[in-house]
Design an enzyme around this catalytic site. Structure first.
Site, PDB file in Angstrom:
ATOM      1  N   HIS A  23      73.060  15.981  50.892  1.00 30.20           N
ATOM      2  CA  HIS A  23      72.309  14.858  51.479  1.00 30.20           C
ATOM      3  C   HIS A  23      72.494  13.632  50.587  1.00 30.20           C
ATOM      4  O   HIS A  23      73.296  13.669  49.641  1.00 30.20           O
ATOM      5  CB  HIS A  23      70.832  15.250  51.646  1.00 30.20           C
ATOM      6  CG  HIS A  23      70.214  15.831  50.396  1.00 30.20           C
ATOM      7  ND1 HIS A  23      70.034  15.095  49.241  1.00 30.20           N
ATOM      8  CD2 HIS A  23      69.778  17.085  50.100  1.00 30.20           C
ATOM      9  CE1 HIS A  23      69.475  15.855  48.313  1.00 30.20           C
ATOM     10  NE2 HIS A  23      69.328  17.080  48.802  1.00 30.20           N
TER      11      HIS A  23
ATOM     12  N   GLY B 104      70.766  12.389  48.295  1.00 24.04           N
ATOM     13  CA  GLY B 104      70.513  12.626  46.870  1.00 24.04           C
ATOM     14  C   GLY B 104      71.781  13.121  46.185  1.00 24.04           C
ATOM     15  O   GLY B 104      72.167  12.646  45.114  1.00 24.04           O
ATOM     16  N   HIS B 105      72.460  14.073  46.838  1.00 27.78           N
ATOM     17  CA  HIS B 105      73.725  14.574  46.277  1.00 27.78           C
ATOM     18  C   HIS B 105      74.761  13.454  46.256  1.00 27.78           C
ATOM     19  O   HIS B 105      75.496  13.295  45.281  1.00 27.78           O
ATOM     20  CB  HIS B 105      74.277  15.717  47.138  1.00 27.78           C
ATOM     21  CG  HIS B 105      73.448  16.960  47.108  1.00 27.78           C
ATOM     22  ND1 HIS B 105      72.788  17.428  48.216  1.00 27.78           N
ATOM     23  CD2 HIS B 105      73.191  17.851  46.114  1.00 27.78           C
ATOM     24  CE1 HIS B 105      72.154  18.557  47.914  1.00 27.78           C
ATOM     25  NE2 HIS B 105      72.379  18.837  46.647  1.00 27.78           N
TER      26      HIS B 105
ATOM     27  N   GLN C 248      69.321  33.300  42.660  1.00 29.97           N
ATOM     28  CA  GLN C 248      68.145  32.470  42.383  1.00 29.97           C
ATOM     29  C   GLN C 248      67.117  32.487  43.512  1.00 29.97           C
ATOM     30  O   GLN C 248      66.163  31.725  43.491  1.00 29.97           O
ATOM     31  CB  GLN C 248      68.559  31.044  42.022  1.00 29.97           C
ATOM     32  CG  GLN C 248      69.160  30.214  43.148  1.00 29.97           C
ATOM     33  CD  GLN C 248      69.718  28.890  42.638  1.00 29.97           C
ATOM     34  OE1 GLN C 248      70.753  28.855  41.984  1.00 29.97           O
ATOM     35  NE2 GLN C 248      69.028  27.808  42.902  1.00 29.97           N
TER      36      GLN C 248
ATOM     37  N   LYS D  72      64.653  15.599  40.681  1.00 29.68           N
ATOM     38  CA  LYS D  72      63.706  16.280  41.578  1.00 29.68           C
ATOM     39  C   LYS D  72      63.421  17.696  41.074  1.00 29.68           C
ATOM     40  O   LYS D  72      62.300  18.170  41.124  1.00 29.68           O
ATOM     41  CB  LYS D  72      64.224  16.352  43.010  1.00 29.68           C
ATOM     42  CG  LYS D  72      63.181  16.986  43.919  1.00 29.68           C
ATOM     43  CD  LYS D  72      63.610  17.057  45.332  1.00 29.68           C
ATOM     44  CE  LYS D  72      64.517  18.224  45.614  1.00 29.68           C
ATOM     45  NZ  LYS D  72      63.874  19.539  45.598  1.00 29.68           N
TER      46      LYS D  72
ATOM     47  N   GLN E  28      64.160  22.694  36.368  1.00 29.57           N
ATOM     48  CA  GLN E  28      65.544  23.191  36.309  1.00 29.57           C
ATOM     49  C   GLN E  28      66.350  22.395  35.268  1.00 29.57           C
ATOM     50  O   GLN E  28      67.114  22.969  34.489  1.00 29.57           O
ATOM     51  CB  GLN E  28      66.195  23.064  37.688  1.00 29.57           C
ATOM     52  CG  GLN E  28      67.699  23.246  37.686  1.00 29.57           C
ATOM     53  CD  GLN E  28      68.271  23.328  39.088  1.00 29.57           C
ATOM     54  OE1 GLN E  28      68.154  24.359  39.737  1.00 29.57           O
ATOM     55  NE2 GLN E  28      68.899  22.275  39.568  1.00 29.57           N
TER      56      GLN E  28
ATOM     57  N   VAL F  64      66.173  10.812  44.537  1.00 31.39           N
ATOM     58  CA  VAL F  64      66.447   9.905  45.662  1.00 31.39           C
ATOM     59  C   VAL F  64      65.453  10.250  46.767  1.00 31.39           C
ATOM     60  O   VAL F  64      65.233  11.424  47.070  1.00 31.39           O
ATOM     61  CB  VAL F  64      67.905  10.071  46.144  1.00 31.39           C
ATOM     62  CG1 VAL F  64      68.194   9.169  47.339  1.00 31.39           C
ATOM     63  CG2 VAL F  64      68.868   9.751  44.998  1.00 31.39           C
TER      64      VAL F  64
ATOM     65  N   SER G 185      65.755  16.633  50.018  1.00 25.41           N
ATOM     66  CA  SER G 185      65.974  18.038  49.708  1.00 25.41           C
ATOM     67  C   SER G 185      66.675  18.673  50.901  1.00 25.41           C
ATOM     68  O   SER G 185      66.413  18.302  52.054  1.00 25.41           O
ATOM     69  CB  SER G 185      64.613  18.725  49.477  1.00 25.41           C
ATOM     70  OG  SER G 185      64.743  20.110  49.642  1.00 25.41           O
ATOM     71  N   SER G 186      67.530  19.634  50.614  1.00 24.27           N
ATOM     72  CA  SER G 186      68.240  20.307  51.711  1.00 24.27           C
ATOM     73  C   SER G 186      67.252  21.030  52.628  1.00 24.27           C
ATOM     74  O   SER G 186      67.547  21.272  53.796  1.00 24.27           O
ATOM     75  CB  SER G 186      69.241  21.325  51.152  1.00 24.27           C
ATOM     76  OG  SER G 186      70.101  20.680  50.253  1.00 24.27           O
TER      77      SER G 186
END
Ligand code: PAF
Length: 296
Positions: A34, A36-37, A61, A149, A153, A176, A185-186
């Site tokens: 998205h 953000g990426h 995960q 975000k 992590q 973002v 977020s995905s």
């Protein structure tokens, strides 16, 4: 743009470029890319010579009752985005190549991973730390980009890179957001129209905590209560956690006498959202100025 599936071919590509002094950048992702990426990829593109984007939905995960099976997968759109952004390599390993039979090693970062996301998702960070260590070993990047975000992590990855003496520069870029403040977020695609309408309340609540700290509040419990009250007004929102923490150790603060990070997770229907903001009160700002004056 090259697509590489086999870890050994990926390493061979990186080693060849590394010998020529090329600076290799990595943006690790689970795909469903998205804005953000895209922002991370653009930043990375400007700051390295050869850019690898890894796309791997990492089974390790996800907990047994989590959304591994339904996690969005859009490989052909992801490749198009990467091609448009002049990525050199899309690294798309299979789960069998990443975790072959008799795979045993687990990387864990117990202290930083223990609380918050770690409590709600007990296996999550061991899975993240293990796959990121593997991706670093396979891709051999000089620099790797992550989004703020996933604040915890980022802290886990920073710690493992330090502890394992990995010579990789880590760059964390700001979250973002959509125009109404919702962090990209995905998983946002799973929100219903009504949930999507309510979702920005989460960021608004974090901002109200940030503002309260900036106006001088130092009692973490009181700030937390303000944020909780804002969210409890909407019955569809369930708070998983809201915490005001030390930005490095992620331990909760009682008194906000330094810069803090407000971490949160909520549930809206079947979707779990995480977000965070940094906050500096008066005491925190005085400390930061003193640290700057001392050259730290
Ligand atoms: O943030 C993510 O997308 C994932 O946790 C990562 C870092 C790619 C590891 O699977």
């Amino acid at each position: 743009m090259k697509t590489i599936h086999a870890p050994a071919s990926m390493t061979a590509w990186s080693q060849r470029l590394g010998r020529e002094g090329v600076v290799i950048g990595l943006v690790p992702t689970m795909g469903a890319l998205h804005e953000g990426h895209r922002t991370l990829i653009r930043q990375a593109r400007l700051n390295c010579d050869a850019l690898v984007v890894s796309i791997f939905v990492n089974p390790a995960q996800f907990g047994p009752s989590e959304d591994f099976a339904t996690y969005p997968r859009r490989l052909s759109q992801d490749r198009t985005l990467c091609r448009k952004e002049s990525v050199d390599v899309c690294f798309e390993p299979t789960a069998a190549a990443m975790y072959p039979e008799r795979f045993q090693t687990v990387v864990s970062v117990p202290s930083i991973a223990r609380r918050w996301e770690g409590e709600s998702r007990p296996h999550h960070f061991a899975g993240v730390a293990t796959v990121v260590t593997k991706l670093f070993g396979i891709v051999r990047p000089d620099v790797a980009w992550f989004g703020q975000k996933d604040y915890q992590q980022c802290a886990v990855v920073r710690q493992l890179a330090k502890d394992l003496n990995l010579d990789i520069r880590l760059i964390v870029r700001p979250t973002v957001r959509d125009r109404d403040g919702l962090a990209m977020s995905s998983r946002n695609v799973f929100l219903t129209a009504e949930e999507r309408r309510l979702a920005p309340m989460f960021y608004q609540a974090l901002l109200s905590g940030q503002r309260t700290i900036e106006h001088g509040a130092t009692d973490a419990k009181a700030v937390q209560a303000i944020m909780e009250k804002a969210l409890r007004e909407e019955p569809a929102i369930r708070i998983d956690y809201l915490a005001i923490c030390d930005p490095d150790t992620l331990e909760p603060l009682e008194r906000i006498d330094r810069q803090a990070v407000i971490l949160g997770a909520i549930r809206l229907g079947s979707v779990r959202l995480i977000d965070n903001v940094l906050a500096s009160g008066k005491a925190g700002r005085i400390r930061s100025v003193k640290a700057l004056q001392k050259g730290r």
